[in-house]
Scaffold this active site. Structure first.
Site, short mmCIF file in Angstrom:
data_model
loop_
_atom_site.label_atom_id
_atom_site.label_comp_id
_atom_site.label_asym_id
_atom_site.label_seq_id
_atom_site.Cartn_x
_atom_site.Cartn_y
_atom_site.Cartn_z
N ASP A 108 36.82 44.79 42.09
CA ASP A 108 38.28 45.56 42.04
C ASP A 108 38.95 47.01 40.91
O ASP A 108 37.83 47.70 40.34
CB ASP A 108 39.10 44.05 41.36
CG ASP A 108 38.84 42.90 41.81
OD1 ASP A 108 38.62 42.53 42.95
OD2 ASP A 108 38.95 41.67 41.16
N1 URA Z 1 35.31 38.90 41.15
C1 URA Z 1 36.27 39.29 40.97
O1 URA Z 1 37.37 38.47 40.44
N2 URA Z 1 35.99 40.84 40.84
C2 URA Z 1 35.31 41.72 41.61
O2 URA Z 1 35.41 42.85 40.96
C3 URA Z 1 33.97 41.18 41.16
C4 URA Z 1 33.85 39.93 41.89
#
Ligand code: URA
Length: 230
Positions: free
Chosen positions: A101
């Protein structure tokens, strides 16, 4: 792969340069002059320019220490992209193997080898991903048990695969998961009634984020790291 693409991948020449060389009759395939830029090259054929053989381009593999604020998609009009931070020839061929993310930091793997990417990210891959997680609310004593039983994420029919955690302090833990569902870690803790405030990935399979890499820096993977993804 087409001849012009093969030449451009294996050298610093553009596709246009490659086509020009072909037109000038200086490119051979197995010692026979090639005239068609679209001619497909088989694995056992030798392409040469002015008599010098060129080798098939090697696949490329990198790790980046992804900073916050950078997105893991190839193109985005509003935010910087991880691939946009790289200084690589033919960067449009690079793909991200397992997205993070925008606010998640840490180990991002990038390659132009689609099969390797698939091995790493396919739902059937049991490659572990390890995260440092910071939570808004204190860790509860039943988290370990619930995570190893498999958490049910909002909107999903099936439970997550068993996950394991190691508590660091009241708000911080290390989490090991075997899958890569959309926003998986954030959704796992949401389903436990908590909220993720910081998330940093530091390991995928046997590949560990290089401590020398500053946020935004990247380096090629070693042969051992590449081969560790089976
Ligand atoms: N899980 C998440 O919620 N976000 C990420 O970036 C990676 C794994």
């Amino acid at each position: 792969m087409r001849l012009d693409k093969y030449i451009s991948n294996a050298t610093d020449l553009s596709r246009t340069d490659a086509k020009r060389l072909i037109k000038n009759a200086v490119v051979t395939i197995d010692d026979v002059i090639a005239s068609n830029p679209a001619r497909k090259i088989a694995a056992d054929e030798t392409v040469a320019i002015e008599g010098s053989a060129i080798n098939r381009a090697q696949s490329r593999y990198f790790m980046m220490n992804k900073p916050a604020g950078v997105v893991s998609v190839t193109k985005d009009h509003n935010n910087p992209t991880a691939i946009g931070l790289m200084y690589e020839h033919r960067s449009d061929e690079l793909q991200i193997a397992g997205r993070l993310d925008i606010d998640t930091t840490g180990l991002l793997l990038i390659t132009d080898d689609g099969k390797w990417n698939h091995r790493l990210t396919s739902p059937r891959s049991d490659c572990a991903k390890i995260y440092a997680v910071g939570l808004a609310e204190p860790i509860e004593s039943n988290y370990q048990e619930k995570l190893s039983a498999g958490v049910l994420l909002d909107g999903e029919k099936h439970r997550c695969l068993p996950a394991s955690m190691e508590q660091i302090d009241d708000y911080h833990l290390t989490l090991r998961i075997a899958e890569g569902k959309y926003h998986q870690v954030k959704r796992m803790f949401a389903s436990l009634g908590n909220h993720v405030v910081s998330l940093h990935r530091f390991q995928v399979g046997d590949i560990i984020l290089d401590a020398e890499l500053e946020p935004g820096d990247y380096r090629p993977l070693t042969d051992l790291e590449v081969a560790s993804i089976l």
